[in-house]
Design a protein around this motif. Sequence first.
Motif, mmCIF file in Angstrom:
data_model
loop_
_atom_site.group_PDB
_atom_site.id
_atom_site.type_symbol
_atom_site.label_atom_id
_atom_site.label_comp_id
_atom_site.label_asym_id
_atom_site.label_seq_id
_atom_site.Cartn_x
_atom_site.Cartn_y
_atom_site.Cartn_z
ATOM 1 N N ASP A 41 0.800 -1.225 0.000
ATOM 2 C CA ASP A 41 0.000 0.000 0.000
ATOM 3 C C ASP A 41 0.834 1.277 0.000
ATOM 4 O OD1 ASP A 41 -2.438 1.325 -0.124
ATOM 5 O OD2 ASP A 41 -2.583 1.513 2.055
ATOM 6 N N GLU A 42 1.796 1.381 -0.931
ATOM 7 C CA GLU A 42 2.619 2.587 -1.013
ATOM 8 C C GLU A 42 1.764 3.758 -1.486
ATOM 9 O OE1 GLU A 42 6.845 2.324 -2.106
ATOM 10 O OE2 GLU A 42 6.336 0.318 -2.825
ATOM 11 N N ASP A 43 1.936 4.893 -0.850
ATOM 12 C CA ASP A 43 1.141 6.090 -1.117
ATOM 13 C C ASP A 43 1.740 6.859 -2.304
ATOM 14 O OD1 ASP A 43 -0.038 8.620 -1.135
ATOM 15 O OD2 ASP A 43 -0.083 8.766 1.041
ATOM 16 N N PRO A 44 0.972 7.045 -3.385
ATOM 17 C CA PRO A 44 1.482 7.765 -4.550
ATOM 18 C C PRO A 44 1.975 9.174 -4.227
ATOM 19 C CG PRO A 44 -0.566 6.661 -5.098
ATOM 20 C CD PRO A 44 -0.380 6.526 -3.620
ATOM 21 N N ALA A 45 1.347 9.863 -3.288
ATOM 22 C CA ALA A 45 1.779 11.224 -2.927
ATOM 23 C C ALA A 45 3.161 11.198 -2.276
ATOM 24 C CB ALA A 45 0.760 11.874 -2.003
ATOM 25 N N ILE A 46 3.400 10.215 -1.426
ATOM 26 C CA ILE A 46 4.714 10.082 -0.789
ATOM 27 C C ILE A 46 5.764 9.705 -1.834
ATOM 28 C CG2 ILE A 46 6.055 8.686 0.852
ATOM 29 C CD1 ILE A 46 3.492 8.622 2.608
ATOM 30 N N LEU A 47 5.406 8.847 -2.774
ATOM 31 C CA LEU A 47 6.338 8.463 -3.844
ATOM 32 C C LEU A 47 6.677 9.658 -4.732
ATOM 33 C CD1 LEU A 47 4.809 5.019 -4.836
ATOM 34 C CD2 LEU A 47 6.841 5.439 -3.436
ATOM 35 N N ALA A 48 5.699 10.491 -5.024
ATOM 36 C CA ALA A 48 5.943 11.695 -5.836
ATOM 37 C C ALA A 48 6.895 12.638 -5.106
ATOM 38 C CB ALA A 48 4.631 12.396 -6.161
#
Length: 173
Positions: A94-101
Amino acid sequence: MDGKPGATETDRFATLHEAAEILLDELSERYLVERRESKEPLGLDDALVRTVRLIPRMPTAAPLAVHFTEPGLAVRFGRWWAESLPACACETCDEDPAILAERLRIHTDALIEGGLWERVRRGLSGSWFETRLIGTGVKSDREGPLSAAGARDARRGGFAAAIQWAPWQRRSL
């Protein structure tokens, strides 16, 4: 999955693709780089994916490549720094796209500020690459094996000694 019933992995990480597009556009406008877009395979048996490369006009500054994959991105800095965003796209991780960005932006900032260091190390069992990325919000090391041909090519390219890539040059206003 982003709070949307039935959202697919592609939907979930679409914001990561959008963030990469915005970042690449900003970097192309702000720095002296050549932007190249193509379709390339990530591996020998992989499908072609859209790839955007930013190659600084100053050869001592490290290039950046972003591969737009499903569901996310594969990013390469310099010669050996490689990162997949997300590292795992399963629901459990469940990796968060906002954190990855944000990670993409932080790591890219470190690259353009001259925070990437790379070298080849010889050992009894063969050669290894070592790479380090240091900047505001990031301090990370990576290493991995090199084939004999890859090690020779790297040494010919000047990577026998440690190389710290230079900062990117800004465009004149």
